[in-house]
Design an enzyme around this catalytic site. Structure first.
Site, PDB file in Angstrom:
ATOM      1  NE  ARG A 298      -3.227  -2.612   0.508  1.00  0.00           N
ATOM      2  CZ  ARG A 298      -3.944  -3.646   1.539  1.00  0.00           C
ATOM      3  NH1 ARG A 298      -2.962  -3.735   2.757  1.00  0.00           N
ATOM      4  NH2 ARG A 298      -4.953  -4.173   1.335  1.00  0.00           N
TER       5      ARG A 298
ATOM      6  CG  ASP B 132      -2.889  -6.112  -0.792  1.00  0.00           C
ATOM      7  OD1 ASP B 132      -4.165  -5.808  -1.364  1.00  0.00           O
ATOM      8  OD2 ASP B 132      -2.850  -6.436   0.187  1.00  0.00           O
TER       9      ASP B 132
ATOM     10  CG  HIS C  87      -6.038  -8.479  -0.758  1.00  0.00           C
ATOM     11  ND1 HIS C  87      -6.302  -7.178  -0.457  1.00  0.00           N
ATOM     12  CD2 HIS C  87      -6.791  -9.240   0.027  1.00  0.00           C
ATOM     13  CE1 HIS C  87      -7.075  -7.061   0.585  1.00  0.00           C
ATOM     14  NE2 HIS C  87      -7.312  -8.172   0.742  1.00  0.00           N
TER      15      HIS C  87
ATOM     16  CG  ASP D  93      -5.947 -11.674   3.013  1.00  0.00           C
ATOM     17  OD1 ASP D  93      -5.169 -11.643   2.227  1.00  0.00           O
ATOM     18  OD2 ASP D  93      -6.035 -10.436   3.550  1.00  0.00           O
ATOM     19  CD  GLU D  94     -10.058  -8.352   3.658  1.00  0.00           C
ATOM     20  OE1 GLU D  94     -10.552  -8.016   4.689  1.00  0.00           O
ATOM     21  OE2 GLU D  94      -8.798  -8.065   3.404  1.00  0.00           O
TER      22      GLU D  94
ATOM     23  CD1 TRP E 121      -6.846 -12.890   8.703  1.00  0.00           C
ATOM     24  CD2 TRP E 121      -7.740 -10.835   9.170  1.00  0.00           C
ATOM     25  NE1 TRP E 121      -7.783 -12.764   7.796  1.00  0.00           N
ATOM     26  CE2 TRP E 121      -8.361 -11.392   7.874  1.00  0.00           C
ATOM     27  CE3 TRP E 121      -7.979  -9.823   9.696  1.00  0.00           C
ATOM     28  CZ2 TRP E 121      -9.340 -10.751   7.216  1.00  0.00           C
ATOM     29  CZ3 TRP E 121      -8.937  -8.892   8.922  1.00  0.00           C
ATOM     30  CH2 TRP E 121      -9.593  -9.686   7.631  1.00  0.00           C
TER      31      TRP E 121
ATOM     32  CE1 TYR F 164      -4.463  -8.092  12.057  1.00  0.00           C
ATOM     33  CE2 TYR F 164      -5.652  -6.571  10.455  1.00  0.00           C
ATOM     34  CZ  TYR F 164      -4.970  -7.764  10.767  1.00  0.00           C
ATOM     35  OH  TYR F 164      -5.044  -8.631   9.794  1.00  0.00           O
ATOM     36  CG  PHE F 165       0.712  -2.503  16.165  1.00  0.00           C
ATOM     37  CD1 PHE F 165      -0.204  -3.202  17.022  1.00  0.00           C
ATOM     38  CD2 PHE F 165       2.083  -2.690  16.379  1.00  0.00           C
ATOM     39  CE1 PHE F 165       0.251  -4.000  18.075  1.00  0.00           C
ATOM     40  CE2 PHE F 165       2.450  -3.099  17.650  1.00  0.00           C
ATOM     41  CZ  PHE F 165       1.388  -3.911  18.430  1.00  0.00           C
TER      42      PHE F 165
ATOM     43  CD1 TRP G 122      -3.306  -4.415   8.540  1.00  0.00           C
ATOM     44  CD2 TRP G 122      -2.613  -5.202   6.527  1.00  0.00           C
ATOM     45  NE1 TRP G 122      -3.592  -5.889   8.537  1.00  0.00           N
ATOM     46  CE2 TRP G 122      -2.810  -6.218   7.354  1.00  0.00           C
ATOM     47  CE3 TRP G 122      -1.883  -5.124   5.342  1.00  0.00           C
ATOM     48  CZ2 TRP G 122      -2.623  -7.476   6.714  1.00  0.00           C
ATOM     49  CZ3 TRP G 122      -1.853  -6.635   4.863  1.00  0.00           C
ATOM     50  CH2 TRP G 122      -2.179  -7.484   5.420  1.00  0.00           C
ATOM     51  CB  THR G 123       1.505   1.271   4.891  1.00  0.00           C
ATOM     52  OG1 THR G 123       1.328   0.276   3.755  1.00  0.00           O
ATOM     53  CG2 THR G 123       2.278   0.741   5.883  1.00  0.00           C
TER      54      THR G 123
HETATM   55  C1  ACM Z   1      -6.129  -8.986   6.630  1.00  0.00           C
HETATM   56  O1  ACM Z   1      -5.989  -8.085   7.469  1.00  0.00           O
HETATM   57  N1  ACM Z   1      -6.992  -8.971   5.490  1.00  0.00           N
HETATM   58  C2  ACM Z   1      -5.228 -10.090   6.641  1.00  0.00           C
END
Ligand code: ACM
Ligand code: ZN
Length: 511
Positions: free
Chosen positions: A175, A204, A265, A331-332, A398, A423-424, A462-463
């Site tokens: 990101r 991603d 992703h 994921d997702e 997660w 999750y920071f 995550w950024t």
């Molecule tokens: C995630 O936060 N989608 C692993």
């Protein structure tokens, strides 16, 4: 000059599994003598050592301090060289006396990656069974040095070891592309607080960040943002960059785990290779997807070229990263495009699958077989449980801890990283440092015999919101201090007020 009395902090080593253990631990704790505040200051180390006995006097560290080790033992040489270099760069005002001895003793009564640090007036001795233990002993010494200016290290006897083997941080380099120098800085930071896994989220929807020689377009096209977003940092790591990062991490006893996202992703891939999507149409993905969340278009699970492509990518990734685990995301991955894709539906039919969830499982299993054939292990986000978990796969939990519990109950390795505590990118209002500090990586509901499958935990950064180095740093610290201690020090001696005090001492060291 402070003259500390002899005092002891001893730490029980079992995780609390039930109320009986809790009571025993509590009784154990109150039977121990705590160091008073002024003595605590002398041992301002994060993560807190499992056991520390403070004695009178101090060792005077200076530019003339000698580092002694067995020259014939090559495995110590790297730690010894780093120690010598550290002393050289310390700018001591005094020459200092005495020696630092680094000793590998296979017979020592020490745990894996543990060490004993004995500081006496004329000699410091660090003993370990493996070089990683010596390295951690040196990190403790560096912190003692920073907390006790003037090179005066208090005489003490520390016996220490990590509670968990996976003590990680994930940095999302997709990101926001994070320059190599920043990654190297994080390796220094992680090493100082005895963290040992750096997970790089390399791909991603917003950018592919690693050079793949077979598919040069991935770096050339898929790492570049749409011109309608001026000011974005475009970029990718060359294979030489990756080699440098991995080698530097290895010297610091940190494993770099690469993540290549699939099947979701992954729309950035379609900018160069549209045929790999179900729609096969490049126009659907421009402009690049910007925000948090998910995109509908994902890799086509009915197209054999997708598997060939990903295996070729992973072959190069595996050659670059010596990590036991290779992360494939998982994921997702919304299933609408698979529902509407003739190739995906044909694959469901021909493989006798029950639907799209099993198609996802089929996809991951194929990747798992490939990764296994290369002598590595697959790890993925907990969605890889859906439709059936691949044989040797490990799970990164997660969406809470249930995925981790389910996987551990089936005998699969697990890394915990629930949004609730790890999750920071979340705000401090949602996830305070104190909340992170309260985390217990082994869920209470997991039977004790299955707790061994919990390798440890990691923070995820995550950024997509915090996008500058300063903003990202502010999300990570001080929370990472708390997680480092959660993963190293046994919970029975956790004391948030004392952690806060040590964070005050430490923050200046994290440059
Ligand atoms: C995630 O936060 N989608 C692993
Ligand atoms: Zn498809």
């Amino acid at each position: 000059m402070l003259r500390p009395k002899r005092s002891t902090i001893k730490v029980g080593c079992e995780l609390l599994k039930n109320s009986i253990l809790t009571i025993l631990s509590f009784l154990f704790l109150i039977s121990c003598k705590q160091v008073d505040n002024s003595e605590n200051r002398l041992v301002s180390v994060i993560p807190k050592p499992q056991s520390a006995i403070l004695h009178r006097g101090y060792f005077s560290l200076g530019s003339q301090t000698q580092v002694k080790f067995d020259l014939a033992n090559l495995s110590i040489k790297s730690v010894a060289d780093q120690t010598i270099e550290w002393i050289r760069t310390c700018n001591f005002s005094e020459a200092g006396k005495g020696t630092i001895e680094l000793l590998i003793d296979n017979q020592a009564d020490l745990k894996l990656s543990g060490y004993r640090l004995l500081v006496q007036k004329r000699r410091i001795r660090i003993t370990a069974k493996e070089p990683s233990g010596l390295f951690y002993g040196i990190q403790t010494l560096r912190q003692l040095m920073a907390a006790n200016p003037g090179g005066k290290i208090p005489c003490l006897d520390i016996t220490d070891y990590p509670a968990f083997g996976w003590r990680g941080l994930m940095l999302d380099c997709s990101r926001t592309f994070l320059p190599k120098a920043y990654i190297l800085k994080y390796i220094d930071r992680l090493a100082l607080i005895k963290m040992n896994v750096l997970h790089l989220h390399l791909t991603d929807d917003q950018g592919w960040r690693i050079e793949i020689r077979k598919y040069p377009e991935l770096a050339r096209i898929c790492s570049n943002f749409d011109p309608q977003y001026p000011g974005e940092v475009n970029g990718f790591y060359t294979q030489d960059d990756i080699r440098e990062i991995v080698a530097y991490a290895s010297k610091n006893y940190i494993t770099v785990v690469p993540e290549i996202e699939m099947p979701g992703h992954s729309t950035e891939i379609f900018a160069a290779y549209p045929d790999l999507s179900c729609k096969g149409n490049k126009s659907v993905i421009f402009p690049y997807f910007k925000g948090p969340g998910v995109t509908g278009d994902i890799l086509c699970a009915g197209n054999d070229s997708v598997y060939v492509f990903m295996e070729n990518v992973l072959r190069e990734v595996i050659a670059l990263f010596p990590s036991e685990y290779i992360h494939i995301g998982g994921d997702e991955a919304p299933k609408e495009s698979w529902q509407n894709c003739r190739k995906c539906q044909n694959r469901i039919q021909s493989e006798g699958l029950k639907g799209e969830a099993e198609l996802q499982s089929y996809f991951i299993r194929r990747m798992e077989k490939f990764i296994h054939s290369q002598g590595r292990k697959l790890i993925g986000w907990d969605e890889i449980l859906e439709g059936g978990l691949a044989e040797n796969a490990a799970v990164m939990s997660w969406r809470g801890v249930q995925g981790g519990i389910d996987a551990a109950k089936m005998g699969h390795s697990v890394v915990m990283s629930p949004t609730s505590h790890c999750y920071f990118d979340y705000s401090y209002e949602t996830t305070s440092t104190e909340k992170v500090y309260s985390y217990l990586p082994v869920p209470k509901e997991l039977p004790i015999e299955q707790s061994k499958f919990i390798l440890g935990a990691q923070a995820n950064m995550w950024t997509h919101i915090a996008r500058t180095e300063t903003a990202i740093d502010a999300q990570i610290f001080p929370r990472l201090f708390a997680l480092a201690e959660v993963l190293w020090t046994n919970p029975v001696v956790r004391d948030y007020a004392d952690l806060e005090r040590r964070i005050g001492v430490k923050s200046a060291e994290i440059k």
